[in-house]
Structures are given as C-alpha cells and as structure tokens.
Scaffold this motif. Structure first.
Motif: not given
Length: 128
Positions: A85-111
């Motif tokens: 259900n894509l909308e005109f406002e979804d037009t953008a360049v989309y980036y994939c990103a990786a956050d190292w999950a080791g070390g028991g760090t807290t997950w802050y997905p928006h940051d």
C-alpha cells in the motif's frame, strides 16, 4: 568489514507493493541487528524499520506501521523490507544498516548513530 547491498527498488504506482532486499557480505548476518532508513532530498535520514539479530523483535516508524514488514533470513544473509500500500510520501532512497549485536548492548533501533555499517541505498519512487 561488512558490506551491505540493497536491491529491489524501483517505480511503482500508489497502492502498489515492492520488496527490498539487503544482502550482507563479509561477516555473518546473525551478529547484527538490522535496520532500514530512508532519505529524501529535502529531509534528513529517517528510521523506517528494524529487526533484532535473531528476528525476535521488530520496530517500525509510525508512518509505515501496518503497511511495511521487516524480516530476515540469516541462513541466506539477507534482510527484507516488504512494502505494501505504498504512498507518494514513501518516495525516498532506502538504506539498509547493520548494528553490532555483541556485548549485550541495549537495542536502540531508531538511533542512526547505533548503526555501524550502511549500504549505498536503493531508490523507491511512488507515482501518485
């Protein structure tokens, strides 16, 4: 070193669907939480969706909840973003990103600062 490669972008009419893929190279995908962000020429890069290293938890921007779904296949070293259900406002360049999950760090997905590696981006254009 990790390399991320997005694919699946393109042009679609409003109301249509696309599925983005992010292929992970260099290290095993399961060592990272993964996220999708997007950016237009006018705006900063914004959070879209994220998933923990084992797929046990997901998070979404309010603007895409109920329309987008993030998933991963660690055996194939790939993360997906199903966009419906894509909308005109979804037009953008989309980036994939990786956050190292080791070390028991807290997950802050928006940051954005939490993410260690980024792909080159995939253009998604939604025509109204």
């Amino acid at each position: 070193q990790l390399h991320l490669e997005e694919s699946g972008g393109g042009l679609v009419q409003a109301g249509g669907s696309l599925r983005l893929s992010c292929q992970v190279f260099g290290r095993t995908c399961s060592m990272f939480h993964m996220g999708w962000f997007r950016q237009t020429a006018e705006n900063e890069r914004d959070f879209v969706a994220a998933i923990t290293w084992n797929g046990g938890d997901t998070d979404y921007a309010d603007s895409v909840k109920g329309r987008f779904a993030i998933s991963r296949d660690n055996a194939k070293e790939t993360v997906f973003l199903q966009m419906n259900n894509l909308e005109f406002e979804d037009t953008a360049v989309y980036y994939c990103a990786a956050d190292w999950a080791g070390g028991g760090t807290t997950w802050y997905p928006h940051d954005e600062i939490q993410y260690d590696y980024w792909g080159q981006g995939a253009q998604v254009t939604v025509s109204s």
